[in-house]
Design an enzyme around this catalytic site. Structure first.
Site, PDB file in Angstrom:
ATOM      1  N   ASN A 178      38.378 -14.918  21.757  1.00 57.71           N
ATOM      2  CA  ASN A 178      37.847 -14.214  20.574  1.00 57.71           C
ATOM      3  C   ASN A 178      36.626 -13.333  20.855  1.00 57.71           C
ATOM      4  O   ASN A 178      36.425 -12.313  20.210  1.00 57.71           O
ATOM      5  CB  ASN A 178      37.601 -15.182  19.418  1.00 57.71           C
ATOM      6  N   ARG A 186      27.504 -15.608  28.264  1.00 56.83           N
ATOM      7  CA  ARG A 186      26.697 -16.719  27.749  1.00 56.83           C
ATOM      8  C   ARG A 186      26.722 -17.900  28.715  1.00 56.83           C
ATOM      9  O   ARG A 186      25.883 -18.778  28.672  1.00 56.83           O
ATOM     10  CB  ARG A 186      27.261 -17.106  26.375  1.00 56.83           C
ATOM     11  N   PRO A 202      39.164 -17.013  32.366  1.00 52.25           N
ATOM     12  CA  PRO A 202      39.191 -16.441  31.011  1.00 52.25           C
ATOM     13  C   PRO A 202      40.487 -16.816  30.295  1.00 52.25           C
ATOM     14  O   PRO A 202      41.460 -17.237  30.937  1.00 52.25           O
ATOM     15  CB  PRO A 202      39.133 -14.933  31.281  1.00 52.25           C
ATOM     16  N   ALA A 203      40.514 -16.638  28.992  1.00 49.68           N
ATOM     17  CA  ALA A 203      41.745 -16.886  28.229  1.00 49.68           C
ATOM     18  C   ALA A 203      42.839 -15.952  28.725  1.00 49.68           C
ATOM     19  O   ALA A 203      42.573 -14.786  29.043  1.00 49.68           O
ATOM     20  CB  ALA A 203      41.484 -16.649  26.749  1.00 49.68           C
ATOM     21  N   GLY A 255      36.214 -23.351  23.312  1.00 52.96           N
ATOM     22  CA  GLY A 255      37.593 -23.282  22.831  1.00 52.96           C
ATOM     23  C   GLY A 255      37.839 -24.342  21.776  1.00 52.96           C
ATOM     24  O   GLY A 255      36.906 -24.807  21.112  1.00 52.96           O
ATOM     25  N   GLU A 277      31.675 -26.198  23.679  1.00 57.47           N
ATOM     26  CA  GLU A 277      31.488 -25.404  22.450  1.00 57.47           C
ATOM     27  C   GLU A 277      32.852 -25.347  21.773  1.00 57.47           C
ATOM     28  O   GLU A 277      33.725 -24.590  22.204  1.00 57.47           O
ATOM     29  CB  GLU A 277      30.997 -23.993  22.795  1.00 57.47           C
ATOM     30  N   CYS A 311      34.269 -18.994  15.713  1.00 56.24           N
ATOM     31  CA  CYS A 311      34.058 -20.426  15.475  1.00 56.24           C
ATOM     32  C   CYS A 311      33.041 -20.654  14.364  1.00 56.24           C
ATOM     33  O   CYS A 311      33.044 -21.695  13.725  1.00 56.24           O
ATOM     34  CB  CYS A 311      33.595 -21.100  16.760  1.00 56.24           C
ATOM     35  N   GLU A 485      24.228 -23.367  24.010  1.00 56.38           N
ATOM     36  CA  GLU A 485      24.206 -22.137  24.800  1.00 56.38           C
ATOM     37  C   GLU A 485      23.214 -21.176  24.167  1.00 56.38           C
ATOM     38  O   GLU A 485      23.079 -21.116  22.949  1.00 56.38           O
ATOM     39  CB  GLU A 485      25.606 -21.503  24.843  1.00 56.38           C
TER      40      GLU A 485
HETATM   41  P1  NAD Z   1      41.943 -22.846  23.287  1.00 55.95           P
HETATM   42  O1  NAD Z   1      41.297 -24.173  23.333  1.00 55.95           O
HETATM   43  O2  NAD Z   1      43.394 -22.777  23.060  1.00 55.95           O
HETATM   44  O3  NAD Z   1      41.685 -22.058  24.652  1.00 55.95           O
HETATM   45  C1  NAD Z   1      40.386 -21.867  25.165  1.00 55.95           C
HETATM   46  C2  NAD Z   1      40.477 -21.748  26.676  1.00 55.95           C
HETATM   47  O4  NAD Z   1      40.947 -22.988  27.205  1.00 55.95           O
HETATM   48  C3  NAD Z   1      41.442 -20.676  27.174  1.00 55.95           C
HETATM   49  O5  NAD Z   1      40.900 -20.091  28.334  1.00 55.95           O
HETATM   50  C4  NAD Z   1      42.684 -21.483  27.521  1.00 55.95           C
HETATM   51  O6  NAD Z   1      43.464 -20.871  28.523  1.00 55.95           O
HETATM   52  C5  NAD Z   1      42.073 -22.758  28.050  1.00 55.95           C
HETATM   53  N1  NAD Z   1      42.942 -23.935  27.971  1.00 55.95           N
HETATM   54  C6  NAD Z   1      43.926 -24.200  27.094  1.00 55.95           C
HETATM   55  N2  NAD Z   1      44.486 -25.409  27.354  1.00 55.95           N
HETATM   56  C7  NAD Z   1      43.820 -25.908  28.421  1.00 55.95           C
HETATM   57  C8  NAD Z   1      43.914 -27.118  29.159  1.00 55.95           C
HETATM   58  N3  NAD Z   1      44.795 -28.080  28.842  1.00 55.95           N
HETATM   59  N4  NAD Z   1      43.050 -27.305  30.181  1.00 55.95           N
HETATM   60  C9  NAD Z   1      42.145 -26.366  30.508  1.00 55.95           C
HETATM   61  N5  NAD Z   1      42.000 -25.200  29.836  1.00 55.95           N
HETATM   62  C10 NAD Z   1      42.835 -24.976  28.808  1.00 55.95           C
HETATM   63  O7  NAD Z   1      41.139 -22.025  22.196  1.00 55.95           O
HETATM   64  P2  NAD Z   1      41.335 -20.510  21.757  1.00 55.95           P
HETATM   65  O8  NAD Z   1      42.497 -20.428  20.843  1.00 55.95           O
HETATM   66  O9  NAD Z   1      41.321 -19.596  22.946  1.00 55.95           O
HETATM   67  O10 NAD Z   1      39.978 -20.246  20.978  1.00 55.95           O
HETATM   68  C11 NAD Z   1      39.806 -20.590  19.651  1.00 55.95           C
HETATM   69  C12 NAD Z   1      38.996 -21.853  19.499  1.00 55.95           C
HETATM   70  O11 NAD Z   1      37.755 -21.709  20.190  1.00 55.95           O
HETATM   71  C13 NAD Z   1      38.633 -22.139  18.074  1.00 55.95           C
HETATM   72  O12 NAD Z   1      38.805 -23.500  17.787  1.00 55.95           O
HETATM   73  C14 NAD Z   1      37.160 -21.762  18.003  1.00 55.95           C
HETATM   74  O13 NAD Z   1      36.452 -22.417  16.987  1.00 55.95           O
HETATM   75  C15 NAD Z   1      36.687 -22.125  19.359  1.00 55.95           C
HETATM   76  N6  NAD Z   1      35.456 -21.399  19.699  1.00 55.95           N
HETATM   77  C16 NAD Z   1      34.293 -22.116  19.733  1.00 55.95           C
HETATM   78  C17 NAD Z   1      33.110 -21.464  20.005  1.00 55.95           C
HETATM   79  C18 NAD Z   1      31.814 -22.221  20.045  1.00 55.95           C
HETATM   80  O14 NAD Z   1      30.848 -21.690  20.575  1.00 55.95           O
HETATM   81  N7  NAD Z   1      31.735 -23.428  19.500  1.00 55.95           N
HETATM   82  C19 NAD Z   1      33.107 -20.095  20.270  1.00 55.95           C
HETATM   83  C20 NAD Z   1      34.317 -19.399  20.230  1.00 55.95           C
HETATM   84  C21 NAD Z   1      35.499 -20.082  19.947  1.00 55.95           C
END
Ligand code: NAD
Length: 508
Positions: A178, A186, A202-203, A255, A277, A311, A485
């Protein structure tokens, strides 16, 4: 050849086949197609995956699909270069980060364009992300010079206790899609400031910005091997392999909460230091005594920043009965005026959501809420297009058993319900396993602090719809995560405390 093209080509002169993303008459961006491991671009006979533009569905570029072994190669290189970096002076690290900041800002338009192409947010917002993300680099260039430490006497008076900070070592950084740049800097900036090396994963939806940012760090003088970017579709396999390697000492993840939980369990094997986070479910509370205009403005920011895909996005609007009708009317009116479209076009206020899955989720949440008695004030459906667009939507009086009442929406959908007393607002705001951010709109200072003190969240915005700030400790409580962070706290996440005991004898 234009100046922009010449610069882009020279930046990636060692890339076998750089991907050029021409997009506007002013800016041309290229990203290396390979992994950036130890300063080398790894291309060759490797599998690749495509990155889609969410505004059109078309492929923007393809990048290498790294294997867990590629990541372990990166660990070996990162570990070695990290040891040399840890021995450098903080002044040196600070100077390198300052140089990186200057180049990032100089190339702001290129990076912004790339963010818009792979993630979809409007170009003006993408430029804002570049400024915000680069500011972390500048902040930690400054913080690098101020590591914490102190001296204190032991209670018996016979020892002096010295504490200082040591770099934690090699770190695995995992970021979401996102904020493709800000979530990376960060983490990278405080890690480098503390003296650590990193492997950034990265994603898979937005890997291009990280590849470009890593190249800019390199251009700024970050030694080869210190910032390694590993793009992959096998996130789970890669992170499992990296976290099992004893040379890695830290994992920092941004994530979703379920993935964070998995990573925490895996981190326990090698007792890694962790920063998590995670997801949010922010309440935005408007009291009767709020300034209506400010509340509407703040409510729009809290929902539409990043198209609701943040988030910290307001997820539950709780509005007191006396102001509710006026708020709903003014807020819905403003939401209905938002221009939706490709983020590259002028005047667009809302871009696409990230993918088909996100679009389907918005549709499902809205349909379910309406089926359970909510009324629709504006919007309500996906827009027929090649990209993934959803109308800015306002739902009113969704019932507690609607899925939207408990789910992180991650889209341009606002759900408003009414409350009568302050206590009811607090109880409902806290009725969630998450605790990242909250927003309170009131003109009564006593009420603002009384309510904020009782909210179970890491961050509270008063009369404003944004809490992010490079100098603030960003992070959550409960299922929203561990660690912070930004700010001075963000540096400590990449440091271990060292304590030295010094015997102290009285002399004649
Ligand atoms: P996600 O958890 O699906 O993915 C985040 C990252 O983790 C990606 O790089 C993905 O490839 C990786 N990933 C996925 N499965 C994994 C696994 N089993 N092992 C290791 N890595 C894995 O989340 P998303 O859809 O990319 O992002 C949205 C989420 O992130 C929302 O819930 C949002 O609230 C959260 N978010 C939190 C913050 C914060 O600072 N608290 C900031 C931004 C986003």
């Amino acid at each position: 050849m234009s100046a922009a093209e010449a610069r882009a080509r020279s930046a990636f002169r060692d890339a076998a086949d750089p991907v050029f993303l021409a997009a506007s008459d002013r800016v041309l961006v290229s990203v290396p197609p390979g992994l950036r491991v130890g300063g080398e671009l790894m291309v060759g006979q490797r599998a690749t995956f495509a990155v889609a533009d969410p505004a059109t569905g078309a492929t923007v570029a393809t990048v290498v699909d790294a294997t867990p072994q590629d990541a372990l190669d990166a660990v070996a290189i990162a570990y070695e270069s990290g040891r040399a970096w840890a021995a450098t002076s903080t002044r040196h690290r600070s100077d390198v980060l300052h140089r990186a900041y200057a180049i990032l800002m100089e190339r702001r338009d290129e990076i912004a364009l790339l963010i818009t192409r792979e993630m979809g947010k409007p170009l003006a917002e993408a430029r804002g992300e570049v400024t915000y993300a680069s500011d972390y680099v500048r902040w930690y260039a400054e913080e690098a010079l101020r590591p914490a430490g102190n001296v204190r006497p032991g209670p018996e008076g016979d020892v002096r206790l010295l504490t200082s900070r040591a770099p934690v070592g090699t770190c695995l950084l995992i970021t979401p899609w996102n904020f493709p740049m800000a979530m990376a800097t960060r983490k990278i900036a405080p890690a480098l400031a503390a003296g650590c090396s990193v492997i950034l994963k990265p994603a898979e939806l937005t890997p291009l910005t990280s590849l470009l940012v890593a190249d800019i760090f390199r251009e700024a003088g970050v030694p080869d091997g210190l910032v390694n970017v590993v793009t992959t579709t096998d996130a789970a396999g890669l992170s499992r392999a990296v976290m099992a390697d004893p040379r890695v000492r830290k994992v920092s993840f941004t994530g979703s909460t379920p993935v964070g939980r998995t990573l925490l369990a895996q981190a326990s094997e090698n007792l890694l230091k962790t920063s998590m986070e995670l997801g949010g479910n922010a309440p935005l509370i408007v009291f009767d005594d709020a300034d209506l205009e400010r509340a509407v403005e703040g409510a729009l920011t809290a929902k539409l920043r990043n198209g609701g895909q943040s988030c910290t996005a307001a997820n539950r609007y709780l509005v007191q009965e006396g102001i509710a009708d006026a708020f709903i009317e003014a807020f819905s009116e403003r939401m209905s005026q938002i221009v939706v479209g490709n983020g590259l076009a002028a005047g667009v206020g809302l871009g696409p959501v990230i993918d088909q899955r996100a679009l389907d989720k918005c549709t499902r949440l809205v349909d379910d809420a309406i089926a359970r008695g909510a009324t629709l004030a504006t919007g309500g459906k996906a827009i027929d297009s090649a990209g993934w667009f959803f109308e800015p939507t306002v739902l009113v009086d969704a019932s507690d058993d609607a899925e939207i009442a408990t789910t992180e929406i991650f889209g341009p959908v606002a759900s408003i319900t009414r409350f009568s007393t302050q206590q009811e607002a607090i109880d409902r705001a806290n009725d969630t396993p998450f605790g990242l951010s909250a927003y309170v709109f009131t003109q009564d200072l006593d009420r603002a602090f009384t309510v904020a003190d009782r909210l179970e969240t890491g961050m509270v915005g008063f009369n404003q719809g944004i809490v992010s700030n490079i100098s603030a400790p960003f992070g959550g409580t409960k299922h929203s995560g561990l660690g912070r962070e930004g700010g001075a706290e963000g540096l400590e996440e990449y440091q271990d405390i060292r304590y030295y005991a010094m015997n102290r004898r009285q002399t004649a």
